[in-house]
Design an enzyme around this catalytic site. Structure first.
Site, mmCIF file in Angstrom:
data_model
loop_
_atom_site.group_PDB
_atom_site.id
_atom_site.type_symbol
_atom_site.label_atom_id
_atom_site.label_comp_id
_atom_site.label_asym_id
_atom_site.label_seq_id
_atom_site.Cartn_x
_atom_site.Cartn_y
_atom_site.Cartn_z
ATOM 1 N N ASN A 47 0.743 -1.109 0.039
ATOM 2 C CA ASN A 47 -0.110 -0.139 0.104
ATOM 3 C C ASN A 47 0.837 1.313 0.040
ATOM 4 O OD1 ASN A 47 0.557 -0.762 2.644
ATOM 5 N ND2 ASN A 47 -1.233 0.292 3.369
ATOM 6 N N ASN A 50 -1.285 8.616 0.728
ATOM 7 C CA ASN A 50 -0.950 10.107 0.418
ATOM 8 C C ASN A 50 -1.492 10.966 1.348
ATOM 9 O OD1 ASN A 50 -1.461 12.340 -1.381
ATOM 10 N ND2 ASN A 50 -0.327 11.277 -2.821
ATOM 11 N N ALA A 51 -0.784 12.061 1.782
ATOM 12 C CA ALA A 51 -1.433 13.319 2.223
ATOM 13 C C ALA A 51 -2.741 13.316 1.879
ATOM 14 C CB ALA A 51 -0.547 14.489 2.437
ATOM 15 N N CYS A 58 -4.254 0.507 -2.432
ATOM 16 C CA CYS A 58 -4.082 -0.728 -1.803
ATOM 17 C C CYS A 58 -2.938 -1.656 -2.449
ATOM 18 C CB CYS A 58 -5.382 -1.617 -1.962
ATOM 19 S SG CYS A 58 -6.549 -0.919 -0.988
ATOM 20 N N GLU A 60 -3.083 -4.582 -3.070
ATOM 21 C CA GLU A 60 -3.407 -5.544 -4.378
ATOM 22 C C GLU A 60 -3.354 -4.867 -5.714
ATOM 23 O OE1 GLU A 60 -4.751 -4.757 -1.309
ATOM 24 O OE2 GLU A 60 -5.834 -6.546 -0.492
ATOM 25 N N CYS A 91 -10.411 -5.079 0.014
ATOM 26 C CA CYS A 91 -11.478 -4.217 0.059
ATOM 27 C C CYS A 91 -12.219 -4.358 -1.235
ATOM 28 C CB CYS A 91 -11.082 -2.602 0.057
ATOM 29 S SG CYS A 91 -10.468 -2.098 -1.328
ATOM 30 N N CYS A 94 -10.773 -3.571 -4.283
ATOM 31 C CA CYS A 94 -9.790 -4.553 -4.997
ATOM 32 C C CYS A 94 -10.162 -5.848 -5.250
ATOM 33 C CB CYS A 94 -8.938 -4.661 -3.944
ATOM 34 S SG CYS A 94 -7.609 -3.301 -3.787
#
Ligand code: THU
Length: 142
Positions: A47, A50-51, A58, A60, A91, A94
């Protein structure tokens, strides 16, 4: 839905190695994923957060991107590894990403740092799914 121990071991090792490089400074939840193609190539991802939180990706998705960039088009099996007590199943988004390149009986293994925890088929994770075959059937319909 079972895989030979050697395949599982190789997927686990690749996913653990990818997880070690995960970039997850916001959640602190590092994830690694590895897949094997029918010809035996293994691709891994981790994974990458990001800010701008929703932009994170993810593990995957990274593994699938690596497969496609490497010329692969089919997932024979996938393994996801994460920490904590719970099961890190893919998730919803994914599951759909995996669906694009896998079959209903494709195994999706979920592991913790200690090893395999549980195995699913893609059909169990994403029943009655929509995929490219549905579009193909519609195109060839009268
Ligand atoms: N995550 C994955 O990479 N794969 C999963 O299967 C579940 C969640 C990541 C997304 C985010 O970076 C962090 O785990 C917490 O949700």
């Amino acid at each position: 839905m079972t895989d030979a121990p050697t395949t599982l071991d190789a997927l686990f090792a690749a996913a653990v190695a990818a997880r070690e490089r995960a970039y997850a400074p916001y959640s602190g939840f590092t994830v690694g994923a590895a897949l094997i193609t029918p010809d035996g190539a293994i691709h891994a991802g981790c994974n990458v957060e990001n800010a701008a939180y929703p932009v994170g990706a993810c593990a995957e998705a990274g593994a699938i991107s690596a497969m496609v960039a490497g010329g692969g088009r089919r997932i024979a099996a996938m393994l996801v590894v994460a920490g904590g007590e719970g099961l890190c199943t893919p998730c919803g988004a994914c599951r759909q990403r995996i669906r694009e390149f896998a079959a209903p009986d494709t195994p999706v293994h979920v592991a913790g740092p200690e090893g395999l925890r549980r195995s699913f088929t893609l059909e169990q994770l994403l029943p009655a799914s929509f995929g490219p075959d549905v579009l193909d059937a519609a195109r060839s319909a009268p």
